[in-house]
Design an enzyme around this catalytic site. Structure first.
Site, PDB file in Angstrom:
ATOM      1  CE  LYS A  42     -46.507 -13.465  23.929  1.00 12.61           C
ATOM      2  NZ  LYS A  42     -45.775 -12.178  23.769  1.00 12.61           N
ATOM      3  CB  THR A  43     -42.034 -17.773  27.786  1.00 12.53           C
ATOM      4  OG1 THR A  43     -42.326 -17.713  26.388  1.00 12.53           O
ATOM      5  CG2 THR A  43     -41.445 -19.137  28.117  1.00 12.53           C
TER       6      THR A  43
ATOM      7  CG  ASP B 278     -44.317 -18.625  21.829  1.00 10.74           C
ATOM      8  OD1 ASP B 278     -45.221 -17.767  21.886  1.00 10.74           O
ATOM      9  OD2 ASP B 278     -43.117 -18.335  21.710  1.00 10.74           O
TER      10      ASP B 278
ATOM     11  CB  THR C 249     -47.506 -11.499  18.519  1.00 12.34           C
ATOM     12  OG1 THR C 249     -47.427 -12.284  17.316  1.00 12.34           O
ATOM     13  CG2 THR C 249     -46.324 -11.844  19.413  1.00 12.34           C
TER      14      THR C 249
ATOM     15  NE  ARG D 125     -37.603 -12.275  24.234  1.00 11.00           N
ATOM     16  CZ  ARG D 125     -38.610 -12.912  23.640  1.00 11.00           C
ATOM     17  NH1 ARG D 125     -38.903 -12.675  22.372  1.00 11.00           N
ATOM     18  NH2 ARG D 125     -39.333 -13.781  24.325  1.00 11.00           N
TER      19      ARG D 125
END
Length: 343
Positions: A65-66, A110, A159, A218
């Site tokens: 997302k980032t 975020d 999330t 990640r």
């Protein structure tokens, strides 16, 4: 040993994670439909000479997302300012962030679901009309001050989309759900990361790490770095050269890290075993399961449960969580429908 799934990174891991983020669209692997739709939104906005609509991205941690937000800013040729919901505690915090934006900049928030309802009220006119109404003072002496803001694009990431209030959710021009990656895409990500980090790795080792990466970039990058450590310290085959990640080293390292062939960690197994041994496989409520497994509810919801459900090990029913037949088989246990009947 800390978990590969820990949200908190040490400083070195944060630096490496940042270095591995794609810097252009061509390097961003996976999420093809979302990339296509976002690029259309950006292209249309550029043709109109406007900022793109506000975007809401949701999905599990570590899915990119980032990175998507940074690519939006890059595509627009603008700066990106990054903050988070918990960091904005007062109206003054929000005002400081918004007034430091330039025309067309991207603001990435975020964990936007953790913004307080009070801050949301200030955010609404900022998103719609690009203005901020602040109340100065208290009581009879209070007065309202309106600040004009530059036009900007807010990209929210969460999330837990269900935790957003309807008024805030409805102010985003487009909402995108990031899904788990395919194994092929994870292999491409690992190969790219290995190249950037100057890590020598065999194709078989890439496949082994990818299969245990929980379909999450990640996690894949963290596993790659940890396996690299083993390759540098305990090379099995000197013919390959010290530091080369071979199939044997990858398997050995992941075994030592307690990541099994399905990507399950001790935390995953602890939850499943608590569900099976203490509650006969369920159903059981989240709060009770959290206490039995000695894990926080949010940790189960955000980190462990999505993958366990994706793999078919855990089911959510109206009465609570239930361990599936696959969970019993994976753990080498008999599957029992009830106390007296074996299946």
């Amino acid at each position: 040993m800390s978990s590969i799934l820990d949200k908190k990174l040490n400083k070195d891991d944060e630096i490496l994670d940042s270095a591995l983020r794609p810097k252009k669209w061509a390097d961003y692997v996976g999420q093809d439909k979302i990339k296509e739709n976002i690029r259309i939104i950006i292209t249309a906005a550029k043709q109109r000479g406007q900022s793109p609509d506000h975007l809401l991205l949701y999905g599990n941690s570590g899915l990119g997302k980032t990175t998507l937000a940074q690519l939006v800013a890059l595509e627009m040729g603008k700066e990106i300012k990054i903050s988070s919901g918990p960091a904005i505690e007062r109206a003054g915090d929000l005002a400081a962030i918004l007034t430091n934006l330039n025309e067309g900049d991207v603001l990435f928030l975020d964990e936007i679901h953790r913004i307080s309802r009070t801050i949301e009220e200030y955010l609404y006119p900022a998103m719609e009309d690009y203005k901020l109404n602040l109340i100065l003072g208290k009581g009879p002496m209070a007065r309202t001050m309106e600040l004009k803001l530059p036009k900007f694009t807010l990209i929210g990431a969460t999330t837990k989309p269900g935790s957003l209030s309807a008024p805030l959710r409805n102010r985003f021009g487009a909402t995108f759900q990031l899904n788990f990656y395919t194994t092929d895409d994870v292999e491409k990500i690992i190969a790219r990361s290995a190249n950037l980090l100057n890590i020598k790795i065999n194709p078989e080792a890439i496949k082994i790490i990818a299969r245990r990466s929980r379909f999450t970039p990640r996690v894949a990058n963290r596993l790659l770095r940890r396996v690299r450590d083993f390759a540098e310290v305990k090379p099995f085959d000197t013919a390959q050269g010290k530091g080369t990640i071979t199939k044997e080293i990858a398997e050995y390292a992941l075994e030592q890290l307690e990541v099994d062939h399905m990507g399950l960690e001790p935390g995953d197994k602890n939850i499943l075993l608590a569900l099976i041994n203490k509650f006969n496989g369920g159903p059981v409520g989240l709060q009770t399961l959290s206490a039995a497994a000695m894990e926080e509810e949010d940790t189960i919801l955000d980190i462990y449960e999505p993958y366990l459900m994706q793999m078919g090990f855990l089911e959510r029913t109206p009465r609570g969580r239930v361990a599936s037949r696959l969970a019993y088989e994976h753990l080498g246990l008999l599957h029992m429908r009830n106390q007296n009947q074996l299946i």
